[in-house]
Design an enzyme around this catalytic site. Structure first.
Site, PDB file in Angstrom:
ATOM      1  N   HIS A   1      -3.501   7.218   0.740  1.00  0.00           N
ATOM      2  CA  HIS A   1      -3.906   5.833   0.499  1.00  0.00           C
ATOM      3  C   HIS A   1      -5.288   5.615   1.131  1.00  0.00           C
ATOM      4  O   HIS A   1      -5.570   6.107   2.218  1.00  0.00           O
ATOM      5  CB  HIS A   1      -2.867   4.900   1.123  1.00  0.00           C
ATOM      6  CG  HIS A   1      -3.284   3.474   1.146  1.00  0.00           C
ATOM      7  ND1 HIS A   1      -3.776   2.825   0.034  1.00  0.00           N
ATOM      8  CD2 HIS A   1      -3.300   2.555   2.152  1.00  0.00           C
ATOM      9  CE1 HIS A   1      -4.065   1.584   0.353  1.00  0.00           C
ATOM     10  NE2 HIS A   1      -3.790   1.387   1.634  1.00  0.00           N
TER      11      HIS A   1
ATOM     12  N   ASN B   1     -10.401  -0.724  -0.397  1.00  0.00           N
ATOM     13  CA  ASN B   1      -8.952  -0.534  -0.364  1.00  0.00           C
ATOM     14  C   ASN B   1      -8.337  -1.339  -1.515  1.00  0.00           C
ATOM     15  O   ASN B   1      -8.273  -2.568  -1.450  1.00  0.00           O
ATOM     16  CB  ASN B   1      -8.445  -1.020   1.000  1.00  0.00           C
ATOM     17  CG  ASN B   1      -6.945  -0.966   1.144  1.00  0.00           C
ATOM     18  OD1 ASN B   1      -6.227  -0.739   0.180  1.00  0.00           O
ATOM     19  ND2 ASN B   1      -6.464  -1.200   2.356  1.00  0.00           N
TER      20      ASN B   1
ATOM     21  N   CYS C   1       0.819  -1.220   0.000  1.00  0.00           N
ATOM     22  CA  CYS C   1       0.000   0.000   0.000  1.00  0.00           C
ATOM     23  C   CYS C   1       0.850   1.266   0.000  1.00  0.00           C
ATOM     24  O   CYS C   1       0.351   2.353  -0.266  1.00  0.00           O
ATOM     25  CB  CYS C   1      -0.955  -0.004   1.188  1.00  0.00           C
ATOM     26  SG  CYS C   1      -2.030  -1.436   1.139  1.00  0.00           S
TER      27      CYS C   1
HETATM   28  O1  UT7 Z   1      -4.017  -0.933   3.401  1.00  0.00           O
HETATM   29  C1  UT7 Z   1      -3.055  -1.589   4.165  1.00  0.00           C
HETATM   30  C2  UT7 Z   1      -3.036  -1.179   5.574  1.00  0.00           C
HETATM   31  N1  UT7 Z   1      -4.224  -1.660   6.263  1.00  0.00           N
HETATM   32  C3  UT7 Z   1      -4.855  -0.842   7.082  1.00  0.00           C
HETATM   33  O2  UT7 Z   1      -4.481   0.304   7.208  1.00  0.00           O
HETATM   34  C4  UT7 Z   1      -6.002  -1.398   7.883  1.00  0.00           C
HETATM   35  C5  UT7 Z   1      -6.024  -0.767   9.249  1.00  0.00           C
HETATM   36  N2  UT7 Z   1      -7.071  -1.305  10.126  1.00  0.00           N
HETATM   37  C6  UT7 Z   1      -8.373  -1.103   9.913  1.00  0.00           C
HETATM   38  O3  UT7 Z   1      -8.787  -0.504   8.947  1.00  0.00           O
HETATM   39  C7  UT7 Z   1      -9.334  -1.599  10.971  1.00  0.00           C
HETATM   40  O4  UT7 Z   1      -8.579  -2.065  12.082  1.00  0.00           O
HETATM   41  C8  UT7 Z   1     -10.296  -2.729  10.495  1.00  0.00           C
HETATM   42  C9  UT7 Z   1     -11.308  -2.182   9.507  1.00  0.00           C
HETATM   43  C10 UT7 Z   1      -9.506  -3.842   9.843  1.00  0.00           C
HETATM   44  C11 UT7 Z   1     -11.053  -3.285  11.691  1.00  0.00           C
HETATM   45  O5  UT7 Z   1     -11.757  -2.216  12.328  1.00  0.00           O
HETATM   46  P1  UT7 Z   1     -11.622  -1.973  13.899  1.00  0.00           P
HETATM   47  O6  UT7 Z   1     -12.474  -0.829  14.216  1.00  0.00           O
HETATM   48  O7  UT7 Z   1     -10.136  -1.858  14.244  1.00  0.00           O
HETATM   49  O8  UT7 Z   1     -12.233  -3.269  14.494  1.00  0.00           O
HETATM   50  P2  UT7 Z   1     -11.576  -4.344  15.483  1.00  0.00           P
HETATM   51  O9  UT7 Z   1     -10.689  -5.258  14.723  1.00  0.00           O
HETATM   52  O10 UT7 Z   1     -11.019  -3.628  16.670  1.00  0.00           O
HETATM   53  O11 UT7 Z   1     -12.861  -5.140  15.934  1.00  0.00           O
HETATM   54  C12 UT7 Z   1     -13.902  -4.527  16.729  1.00  0.00           C
HETATM   55  C13 UT7 Z   1     -15.083  -5.474  16.808  1.00  0.00           C
HETATM   56  C14 UT7 Z   1     -14.672  -6.897  17.167  1.00  0.00           C
HETATM   57  O12 UT7 Z   1     -15.736  -7.454  17.938  1.00  0.00           O
HETATM   58  P3  UT7 Z   1     -15.633  -7.526  19.532  1.00  0.00           P
HETATM   59  O13 UT7 Z   1     -14.390  -8.334  19.811  1.00  0.00           O
HETATM   60  O14 UT7 Z   1     -15.537  -6.114  20.003  1.00  0.00           O
HETATM   61  O15 UT7 Z   1     -16.911  -8.208  19.898  1.00  0.00           O
HETATM   62  C15 UT7 Z   1     -14.586  -7.593  15.853  1.00  0.00           C
HETATM   63  O16 UT7 Z   1     -14.812  -8.990  15.948  1.00  0.00           O
HETATM   64  O17 UT7 Z   1     -15.712  -5.572  15.520  1.00  0.00           O
HETATM   65  C16 UT7 Z   1     -15.729  -6.940  15.101  1.00  0.00           C
HETATM   66  N3  UT7 Z   1     -15.515  -6.970  13.657  1.00  0.00           N
HETATM   67  C17 UT7 Z   1     -16.525  -6.987  12.776  1.00  0.00           C
HETATM   68  N4  UT7 Z   1     -17.865  -6.994  12.930  1.00  0.00           N
HETATM   69  C18 UT7 Z   1     -18.615  -7.018  11.808  1.00  0.00           C
HETATM   70  C19 UT7 Z   1     -14.340  -6.980  12.983  1.00  0.00           C
HETATM   71  N5  UT7 Z   1     -14.566  -6.998  11.677  1.00  0.00           N
HETATM   72  C20 UT7 Z   1     -15.915  -7.019  11.505  1.00  0.00           C
HETATM   73  C21 UT7 Z   1     -16.762  -7.055  10.387  1.00  0.00           C
HETATM   74  N6  UT7 Z   1     -18.095  -7.037  10.585  1.00  0.00           N
HETATM   75  N7  UT7 Z   1     -16.272  -7.082   9.130  1.00  0.00           N
END
Ligand code: UT7
Length: 351
Positions: free
Chosen positions: A278, A308, A113
């Protein structure tokens, strides 16, 4: 000192868009969560049999057409992808051959990226050294082959069945990254300029492989054999992403880098016309704007439509901005990105 201008641009996304509701047919997720946490409403996927070089062909044709040039006018290709057509050779020579570019040097960049920062830095060096006069810079990705579901017909709604419990669980286990990626290609034509003014003014670019485990595909040539059935059926051939950690690094490293590049270039952040970032997650870009104290209107976004697209996000966005008249000659652009490697940083460009 010579510089360069972007004299042509094009982009291409394959097929129809896949909505968040489509994804909810193959994993436990929902439209509301995806929109709120990422800003993404839909994305495109390369059809079976098409890789990044295929997607790059129409993007490049559009870029050449907008520059009023033909394939024979390009004397260097820089191709960025993290989803290459083959493990080797790279996608650059495939694209050049498809377009009849004869023996033009075609270099693949593997900086995921962070790709465009490196592509612009290399293009600047090649153009100012005289090694090239016109460079085709491409970012293209076909993530479809690594998505964590198998039932494309269920996703597409042509099969009303539900995935097996194992497939549902597997896709749900990977839903963090499974909802963010999409496919597409962007192409830019950079031409050497003898005029002082346009080109790269300053860079602040970093790599740190200590963070590689936070975002990677583990399968590879450290194993014998490099790919086994167990890897394909398990998780080693899929993306591993610690999303929360990557997010934290992005929202701290990117504002620091923008401050550093502005200082190096002798400009104030307020003077920058566009922050072209990005498109990994809209929340990352909003946090970066907030930390820098720059209005969000200066950081354009198209993540809602494409998700993305890794190495393709910036050239796709630049093409849209050139075509709708937002990006014009003489403007000051700050490009910024962070991705797997980690590779991250920013770059000041006078258009
Ligand atoms: O391009 C290359 C570089 N990549 C990036 O820059 C990505 C950076 N990270 C992100 O964009 C975010 O961390 C994500 C979009 C990947 C995830 O979002 P988040 O707000 O950090 O969510 P999280 O991983 O902290 O998860 C929060 C909650 C969890 O549930 P609990 O444990 O709180 O019950 C996850 O299981 O959201 C849940 N969750 C989802 N729920 C519904 C994680 N993914 C999903 C989903 N749908 N797709």
């Amino acid at each position: 000192m010579s510089g360069f201008r972007i004299i042509g641009s094009g982009h291409y996304v394959p097929g129809r868009p896949y909505t968040n509701d489509d994804l909810a047919r193959v994993m436990d997720t929902n439209d509301e969560w995806i929109r709120r946490r990422t800003g993404i409403a839909q994305r495109h996927f390369a059809p079976a049999g098409q890789g990044p070089a295929d997607l790059a062909v129409p993007a490049t044709e559009r870029a050449l057409e907008s520059a009023g040039l033909g394939p024979g006018d390009i004397d260097y290709v820089l191709f960025s992808t993290m989803t290459p057509d083959h493990l080797f050779p790279g996608s650059g020579p495939l694209l050049a051959a498809r377009l009849g570019m004869r023996t033009v040097p075609a270099l693949d960049l593997r900086t995921q990226c962070g790709a465009m920062l490196f592509a612009f830095q290399v293009a600047d060096a090649l153009l100012s050294s005289g090694a090239a006069r016109r460079i085709l810079i491409v970012g293209a990705e076909a993530h479809a082959g690594i998505m964590p579901w198998r039932d494309w017909d269920i996703l597409e709604g042509t099969n009303p069945a539900r995935p097996s419990p194992e497939d549902w669980d597997r896709a749900t286990r990977h839903r963090g990254w499974g909802i963010i990626f999409g496919d597409g290609a962007g192409a830019l034509v950079a031409e050497r300029s003898e005029q002082a003014g346009p080109g790269v003014l300053a860079t602040d670019i970093h790599s740190d492989g200590r963070y590689a485990p936070l975002l990677c595909i583990q399968a590879g040539f450290h194993e014998r054999p490099y790919l086994t059935d167990a890897m394909v059926n398990g998780d080693a051939a899929l993306i591993h992403m610690d999303g929360r950690e990557v997010f934290k690094h992005a929202v701290t490293k990117l504002p620091k880098s923008v401050e550093a590049v502005c200082e190096r270039g002798g400009v104030r952040a307020e003077e920058v016309d566009w922050f072209i970032a990005h498109q990994a997650n809209q929340r990352i870009n909003e946090a970066v704007c907030q930390r820098l104290g720059v209005p969000l209107e200066k950081m354009p976004s198209n993540i809602d439509r494409y998700g993305n697209t890794s190495g393709a996000t910036i050239p796709i966005l630049m093409d849209e901005m050139r075509r709708d008249g937002r990006l014009r000659p003489g403007q000051l652009v700050c490009m910024l990105a962070l991705g797997a490697g980690f590779h991250w940083g920013s770059l000041l460009l006078r258009t």
